[in-house]
Scaffold this motif. Structure first.
Motif, short mmCIF file in Angstrom:
data_model
loop_
_atom_site.label_atom_id
_atom_site.label_comp_id
_atom_site.label_asym_id
_atom_site.label_seq_id
_atom_site.Cartn_x
_atom_site.Cartn_y
_atom_site.Cartn_z
N THR A 1 75.36 57.22 22.48
CA THR A 1 74.58 57.18 23.64
C THR A 1 73.63 55.88 23.77
N LEU A 2 72.83 55.92 22.70
CA LEU A 2 72.09 54.66 22.62
C LEU A 2 72.62 53.39 22.55
N ASN A 3 73.60 53.45 21.69
CA ASN A 3 74.62 52.00 21.85
C ASN A 3 75.34 51.74 23.19
N ASP A 4 75.58 52.92 23.81
CA ASP A 4 75.87 52.55 25.42
C ASP A 4 74.74 52.01 26.27
N LEU A 5 73.64 52.59 26.12
CA LEU A 5 72.43 52.25 26.87
C LEU A 5 72.17 50.67 26.47
N GLY A 6 72.31 50.31 25.18
CA GLY A 6 72.40 48.79 24.57
C GLY A 6 73.31 47.94 25.67
N VAL A 7 74.19 48.39 25.62
CA VAL A 7 75.25 47.77 26.22
C VAL A 7 74.88 47.43 27.87
N SER B 1 66.20 47.20 21.11
CA SER B 1 65.84 48.34 21.02
C SER B 1 66.72 49.58 20.81
N HIS B 2 67.56 49.44 21.77
CA HIS B 2 68.35 50.76 21.67
C HIS B 2 69.52 50.58 20.43
N PHE B 3 70.08 49.32 20.27
CA PHE B 3 71.06 48.97 19.34
C PHE B 3 70.43 49.38 18.14
N GLN B 4 68.89 48.86 17.82
CA GLN B 4 68.34 49.12 16.53
C GLN B 4 68.10 50.85 16.30
N GLN B 5 67.72 51.45 17.25
CA GLN B 5 67.61 52.73 17.18
C GLN B 5 68.88 53.28 16.68
N ALA B 6 70.08 52.79 17.51
CA ALA B 6 71.37 53.53 17.05
C ALA B 6 71.52 53.10 15.31
N LEU B 7 71.37 52.07 15.05
CA LEU B 7 71.80 51.58 13.59
C LEU B 7 70.81 52.38 12.74
N ASP B 8 69.63 52.46 13.22
CA ASP B 8 68.64 53.51 12.28
C ASP B 8 69.38 54.84 11.91
N LEU B 9 69.71 55.50 13.08
CA LEU B 9 70.26 56.57 13.18
C LEU B 9 71.41 56.86 12.13
N VAL B 10 72.33 55.91 12.33
CA VAL B 10 73.81 56.13 11.62
C VAL B 10 73.76 55.73 10.24
N LYS B 11 72.59 55.08 9.67
CA LYS B 11 72.37 54.75 8.24
C LYS B 11 72.52 55.75 7.45
N GLN C 1 78.08 51.48 11.64
CA GLN C 1 77.00 50.48 11.27
C GLN C 1 77.71 49.13 11.56
N VAL C 2 78.94 49.15 11.55
CA VAL C 2 79.41 47.71 12.02
C VAL C 2 79.32 47.30 13.51
N ILE C 3 79.51 48.21 14.19
CA ILE C 3 79.51 48.37 15.55
C ILE C 3 78.09 47.97 15.87
N TYR C 4 76.93 48.60 15.60
CA TYR C 4 75.80 48.48 15.96
C TYR C 4 75.16 47.06 15.37
N LEU C 5 75.77 46.64 14.25
CA LEU C 5 75.27 45.43 13.52
C LEU C 5 75.75 44.30 14.50
N ASN C 6 77.18 44.52 14.96
CA ASN C 6 77.77 43.44 15.79
C ASN C 6 76.92 43.27 17.23
N ASN C 7 76.78 44.41 17.70
CA ASN C 7 75.93 44.45 19.09
C ASN C 7 74.53 43.98 18.86
N LEU C 8 73.96 44.05 17.77
CA LEU C 8 72.73 43.37 17.49
C LEU C 8 72.64 42.01 17.38
N GLY C 9 73.66 41.31 16.51
CA GLY C 9 73.84 40.06 16.39
C GLY C 9 74.06 39.55 17.83
N THR C 10 74.93 40.01 18.44
CA THR C 10 75.38 39.34 19.78
C THR C 10 74.29 39.31 20.65
N THR C 11 73.21 40.37 20.78
CA THR C 11 71.95 40.24 21.25
C THR C 11 71.20 39.16 20.78
#
Length: 631
Positions: free
Chosen positions: A198-204, A217-227, A235-245
């Motif tokens: 859900t946090l990832n989708d909020l980031g999108v 902020s949303h992508f980083q929270q999602a990444l921290d959770l799934v670590k 983790q790849v999903i959230y890193l990609n989205n973080l990098g894109t932003t």
């Protein structure tokens, strides 16, 4: 999902609902081997235990329709088994058995005469629905049923799915409201996996609205959770989205780091579509840094992966990326060829955002060829598409480039009106870089109007031009001062000096020599700071020896990056070797950047005036962020 490492500590959330509290108490006792105590706890609260059973069955049903399960805990099935013994219920036990068959059978719950079974049947129908309107209606029904039965977890799951359906219908504001409600409930239940989704989708959503800091902020929270999870793909999903932003806010160092981490995590167990997106975004970073060969190499990797995934959407994205590289290189015919291929894919997929962004790229290429009416038509079409889906950054890009076309048609007053509209959108988004470019183009249009006038009208137009240029300069100076990374300083050297020199040239035309000299010295100081770090500015063009060294360094960078990628993607990478390669790459890159910036400075100091062409901007190739669900 195996080997999930969950603690029991709540995520700084409101007090847990009673059913959630019971679940985590039972889960803790089972983890400690105290099954008898857990069974007694459940039996002491039979109504609550049966309601918890229902919640967990909906969570398992959601997992049955997902590509990768995301249970609330790895011990959820043990809790279900304990509940079945502590509070026996034949209907719930039968529904549990049917949950395992939900994806394979048409709808195993439809024949059950039970209120909760009706919820599960409608949930199954909604998860299987293919048409957007049908999905929205069904998920609305599921939501109403879950709320009526006070199923908080079921409500959260249906809210999330309903948000995805509303997004498909381009109802972004409604989708966001549903997602926010889902997040609150998932936090209360401490459901970390689905909270991360859900946090990832909020980031999108935040990214699509231009709220990039919120998205990070949303992508980083999602990444921290799934670590804490064993699933590297997430983790790849959230890193990609973080990098894109990060790329969108021009923090290229952070973007490169995120994409490199994603590549290292993927290794051989990568989803081809994810691999394609990461390579595509990495290529766009290199393009922005002026390393076109490396950009094209990454895009070729991305296209191969997209074809392997048979993903038309990503193929269209990558083809647009090729078009943008060709634009940067000045090859308009190749750019148009790639954009046309991308546009055909986007239209076939009915992807309005992708169409709008591709049309802007085509419009820029046509404008640079002097085909202004054709370019105007494409930008107007892109603007309508972007407005229809309320995508603010693409609206602003279309407006800015439409203004350039009007300016080139010498319709300067109309151009200023359009630039002002673009300025308003970029200011609302908070993108200071793009605000600066709007002011730059507004200033140029006023300057041209002044050149065609005389007397007080010329003074008035040029005064407005000076005001716009000074605003652009002030914004860019602020950006440069915060740009601590080499990559950001390189971008400043590449493009950001234009408003400085327009200001200098206009002051000189107005015979305001002292102000012109002061502005020129200020521009040179910025260039010297960024390019040479205190070295004396050269006054001669590059020599053949310089060119040979430049090419040699470029080839060495590509070779080192290839070695790093190859080592990182091994099943067991050599950490020492990776560190050695990274250190060598940093040294070679530093020399390469110094040489390249020196050349740029030479061009600046040896050029007496600038070409009178408005600054066109085209959409970066960042489009698709990765989400967990395709609906």
């Amino acid at each position: 999902m195996a080997a999930l490492l969950f603690g029991q500590v709540s995520l700084t959330a409101p007090t847990r609902p009673p059913k959630a509290e019971l679940f985590w108490r039972l889960e803790s006792l089972i983890a400690q081997g105290q099954r008898d105590a857990a069974r007694q706890q459940a039996a002491a609260n039979p109504d609550r235990a049966k309601a918890l059973w229902q919640e967990l069955l909906l969570d398992r049903l959601e997992d049955a329709f997902g590509d990768e399960p995301a249970p609330i805990s790895p011990r959820v099935d043990e809790v279900l088994a304990l509940l079945s013994k502590a509070v026996p219920d034949e209907t719930l036990k039968r529904l549990w058995d049917l949950t395992q068959q939900a994806r394979q059978q048409s709808n195993p719950f439809s024949s059950e005469a039970d209120k909760f079974a009706e919820v599960m049947a409608r949930f199954t129908d909604a998860a299987r629905a293919s048409k957007t309107d049908e999905r929205r209606k069904l998920w609305q029904d599921v939501l109403r049923q879950c709320e009526a039965m006070k199923l908080e977890l079921g409500t959260a799951l249906s809210l999330h799915r309903l948000a995805l359906a509303e997004r498909s219908a381009d109802n972004l504001a409604l989708a966001l409201a549903y997602l926010e409600r889902a997040r609150v409930l998932l936090e209360q239940w401490n459901h970390q996996p689905k909270l991360a989704v859900t946090l990832n989708d909020l980031g999108v959503w935040a990214f699509q609205r231009g709220n990039y800091r919120e998205a990070i902020s949303h992508f980083q929270q999602a990444l921290d959770l799934v670590k804490s999870l064993s699933n590297k793909r997430w983790q790849v999903i959230y890193l990609n989205n973080l990098g894109t932003t990060y790329k969108r806010i021009r923090d290229y160092e952070a973007a490169l780091q995120a994409f490199q981490q994603a590549l290292e995590l993927m290794q051989t167990d990568a989803v081809p579509a994810h691999r394609a997106l990461v390579w595509n975004n990495l290529g766009d970073v290199y393009r922005r840094l002026g390393n076109f060969d490396q950009a094209l190499s990454c895009l070729n990797q991305a296209l191969d992966a997209a074809k392997a995934a048979n993903d038309q959407a990503i193929q269209g994205l990558v083809l647009r990326g090729f078009g943008i590289v060709c634009l940067d290189k000045g090859d308009m015919e190749q750019a148009l060829k790639h954009f046309q291929e991308a546009l055909e894919i986007r239209r076939a997929l009915n992807d309005r955002l992708g169409q709008a962004q591709t049309l802007i790229g085509m419009g820029v290429a046509l404008e640079r060829q002097g085909r202004l009416t054709e370019a105007q038509n494409l930008h107007e079409e892109a603007l309508k598409l972007a407005e229809a889906i309320d995508h603010k950054p693409t609206q602003a890009l279309a407006l800015l480039n439409l203004g350039v076309v009007y300016d080139k048609k010498e319709l300067h007053e109309q151009a200023i009106t359009i630039y002002q509209k673009a300025l308003g959108v970029w200011e609302a988004i908070g993108d200071k870089w793009m605000v600066a470019w709007c002011f730059n183009n507004i200033g140029e249009a006023h300057e041209k109007l002044g050149a065609k006038s005389a007397g007080t009208e010329r003074e008035r137009q040029w005064a407005q031009a000076l005001e716009a240029y000074r605003k652009a300069v002030a914004l860019i100076e602020g950006i440069r001062q915060r740009a601590g990374h080499e990559t950001q300083r390189a971008e400043f050297m590449q493009t950001a000096v234009e408003p400085f020199y327009r200001l200098v040239n206009l002051l000189a035309q107005m015979n305001r020599k002292e102000e012109a000299f002061e502005a020129a010295e200020r521009a040179r100081a910025q260039a010297l700071l960024d390019a040479l770090s205190g070295l004396e500015a050269p006054t001669q063009p590059p020599t053949e020896k310089d060119r040979f060294r430049y090419n040699e360094l470029q080839q060495r960078i590509m070779a080192l990056e290839g070695q790093i990628s190859a080592e990182a993607l091994k099943p067991t990478p050599n950490a020492a070797r990776l560190q050695e390669l990274h250190q060598e790459l940093e040294k070679v890159r530093a020399e390469f950047e110094r040489l390249r910036d020196t050349w740029r400075l030479r061009r600046l100091l040896l050029t007496s005036d600038l070409k009178q062409t408005s600054s066109t901007i085209f959409p970066p190739s960042y489009a698709l962020l990765i989400t967990h669900y395709s609906s």
